[in-house]
Design a protein around this motif. Structure first.
Motif, PDB file in Angstrom:
ATOM      1  N   LYS A 286     -12.746   4.761  34.295  1.00 37.95           N
ATOM      2  CA  LYS A 286     -11.303   4.726  34.610  1.00 37.95           C
ATOM      3  C   LYS A 286     -10.453   5.218  33.438  1.00 37.95           C
ATOM      4  O   LYS A 286      -9.378   5.776  33.631  1.00 37.95           O
ATOM      5  CB  LYS A 286     -10.889   3.297  34.985  1.00 37.95           C
ATOM      6  CG  LYS A 286     -11.330   2.922  36.398  1.00 37.95           C
ATOM      7  CD  LYS A 286     -10.871   1.535  36.753  1.00 37.95           C
ATOM      8  CE  LYS A 286     -11.311   1.164  38.153  1.00 37.95           C
ATOM      9  NZ  LYS A 286     -11.282  -0.285  38.354  1.00 37.95           N
ATOM     10  N   GLU A 287     -10.940   5.026  32.241  1.00 38.07           N
ATOM     11  CA  GLU A 287     -10.163   5.442  31.051  1.00 38.07           C
ATOM     12  C   GLU A 287     -10.246   6.943  30.782  1.00 38.07           C
ATOM     13  O   GLU A 287      -9.443   7.490  30.033  1.00 38.07           O
ATOM     14  CB  GLU A 287     -10.716   4.742  29.801  1.00 38.07           C
ATOM     15  CG  GLU A 287     -10.319   3.292  29.675  1.00 38.07           C
ATOM     16  CD  GLU A 287     -11.225   2.589  28.653  1.00 38.07           C
ATOM     17  OE1 GLU A 287     -11.951   3.284  27.900  1.00 38.07           O
ATOM     18  OE2 GLU A 287     -11.221   1.354  28.647  1.00 38.07           O
ATOM     19  N   GLN A 288     -11.255   7.606  31.382  1.00 35.88           N
ATOM     20  CA  GLN A 288     -11.481   9.018  31.035  1.00 35.88           C
ATOM     21  C   GLN A 288     -10.446   9.930  31.688  1.00 35.88           C
ATOM     22  O   GLN A 288      -9.962   9.644  32.780  1.00 35.88           O
ATOM     23  CB  GLN A 288     -12.890   9.462  31.463  1.00 35.88           C
ATOM     24  CG  GLN A 288     -14.005   8.690  30.812  1.00 35.88           C
ATOM     25  CD  GLN A 288     -13.841   8.570  29.312  1.00 35.88           C
ATOM     26  OE1 GLN A 288     -13.784   9.579  28.609  1.00 35.88           O
ATOM     27  NE2 GLN A 288     -13.768   7.346  28.833  1.00 35.88           N
ATOM     28  N   LYS A 289     -10.124  11.022  31.008  1.00 33.74           N
ATOM     29  CA  LYS A 289      -9.282  12.064  31.598  1.00 33.74           C
ATOM     30  C   LYS A 289     -10.152  13.306  31.772  1.00 33.74           C
ATOM     31  O   LYS A 289     -10.087  14.236  30.991  1.00 33.74           O
ATOM     32  CB  LYS A 289      -8.100  12.366  30.670  1.00 33.74           C
ATOM     33  CG  LYS A 289      -7.205  11.170  30.441  1.00 33.74           C
ATOM     34  CD  LYS A 289      -5.978  11.558  29.624  1.00 33.74           C
ATOM     35  CE  LYS A 289      -5.086  10.383  29.361  1.00 33.74           C
ATOM     36  NZ  LYS A 289      -5.635   9.393  28.411  1.00 33.74           N
ATOM     37  N   PHE A 290     -11.012  13.280  32.793  1.00 36.27           N
ATOM     38  CA  PHE A 290     -11.983  14.379  32.949  1.00 36.27           C
ATOM     39  C   PHE A 290     -11.281  15.693  33.289  1.00 36.27           C
ATOM     40  O   PHE A 290     -10.302  15.708  33.976  1.00 36.27           O
ATOM     41  CB  PHE A 290     -12.987  14.046  34.060  1.00 36.27           C
ATOM     42  CG  PHE A 290     -13.920  12.926  33.712  1.00 36.27           C
ATOM     43  CD1 PHE A 290     -14.791  13.019  32.645  1.00 36.27           C
ATOM     44  CD2 PHE A 290     -13.897  11.729  34.422  1.00 36.27           C
ATOM     45  CE1 PHE A 290     -15.653  11.974  32.320  1.00 36.27           C
ATOM     46  CE2 PHE A 290     -14.751  10.683  34.104  1.00 36.27           C
ATOM     47  CZ  PHE A 290     -15.624  10.803  33.046  1.00 36.27           C
TER      48      PHE A 290
END
Ligand code: UTP
Length: 290
Positions: A286-290
């Protein structure tokens, strides 16, 4: 009706789609979270009541035999350190009432040939096949258990199928079916890797089969088919001329762990369900900005 007590798990392929990881290590030993992918296949077989697991292996596959063998030194070491949970996880790989039988396929001549290598152990009895690449995660009972129920009701061979979208279907054995009701139907024809335009349906065969022993006789005399390999699908097509075969759309999610994308998806999907790392993995995603 003869009871099914034997499963064949073919694991003698080269795993070229995973090179260089599979140069010296079997692809079947690549881990999904904390277990090699082939262990999921063995566990599904045991849950379905299988008593004999016949692994088809080749060169460079020694670690598969070792994985299903007892590891005295490791267990002694863990016992000395009182790591009881880890001892349990190592001892529970296969229960003691299940026999593991290893047969060599001298040359990787195709899936049909690999299955035929189990002929000396399969006498005149129906048997199951699990392709370890196809990991099937189901919330209820395992895919092979679902198929055993169908076999016990019908006494006929049964193949697991799933709906495949678009041109992907040309990577599968594809069936033509009559009267597909309640996820079950009688197969009319089966063809290996048809072009998308001429595929007889969107129902692709996945790596779970319950087959009559007669397919063994057929595989023994089959010439090479698609890709120059002896194809299980061609054997099943011949078996269809002798007997009815059912297709069953199983309940569950399949991951093609023989492909990089499927392997990564399986690790994420099963990782998020893991009691040990699931919550942390979900928060991290959820924290990732893929
Ligand atoms: P695959 O065709 O997916 O496996 O066969 P592969 O050939 O190892 O994979 P790639 O395409 O080169 O990456 C499905 C299963 O059948 C086994 C494989 O080990 C895999 O578990 N197999 C295939 C055999 O045991 N023998 C064979 O000759 C071919």
């Amino acid at each position: 009706m003869q009871k099914i007590t034997k499963v064949v798990i073919p694991a003698a392929g080269f795993g070229t789609r995973f090179l260089p990881a599979t140069k010296a290590n079997p692809k079947e030993m690549l881990p999904i979270v904390d277990k090699p992918v082939i262990q999921y296949a063995a566990e599904e077989a045991v849950a379905a009541g299988i008593k004999d697991i016949i692994f088809i292996i080749g060169r460079n596959k020694q670690s598969i035999e070792d994985h299903f063998d007892k590891a005295y030194e490791l267990e002694a070491e863990l016992a000395a350190k009182q790591k009881t949970l880890l001892i349990d996880s190592v001892q529970a790989i296969v229960p003691s009432f299940v026999n593991c039988i290893f047969i060599r396929q001298p040359t990787a001549l195709g899936l049909g040939h690999a299955i035929h290598c189990a002929r000396p152990v399969i006498s005149n009895e129906p048997f199951a096949i699990i392709l370890p690449d196809d990991l099937i995660d189901s919330d209820s009972c395992g895919c092979l258990s679902q198929m055993m129920d169908i076999y016990n009701q019908t006494g006929k061979s049964v193949l697991a199928v799933e709906r495949v979208k678009g041109p992907e279907i040309s990577k599968y054995g594809v069936i033509e079916i009559e009267n597909f009701e309640d996820r079950l139907g009688k197969i009319k024809t089966i063809v290996e890797k048809p072009p998308f335009e001429s595929a007889p349906s969107d129902l692709g065969v996945v790596g779970r089969y319950i087959l009559s022993y007669k397919v063994m006789e057929i595989l023994g005399r089959l010439p090479p088919g698609s890709g120059g390999e002896i194809q299980l699908t061609d054997g099943i097509s011949e078996l269809l001329k002798l007997e009815d075969i059912n297709a069953f759309e199983f309940y569950g999610t399949r991951f093609d762990c023989g492909s990089k994308l499927g392997f990564l998806k399986a690790n994420i999907a099963l990782g998020t369900k893991s009691g040990e790392v699931g919550e942390s993995l979900i928060s991290w995603i959820k924290e990732q900005k893929f």
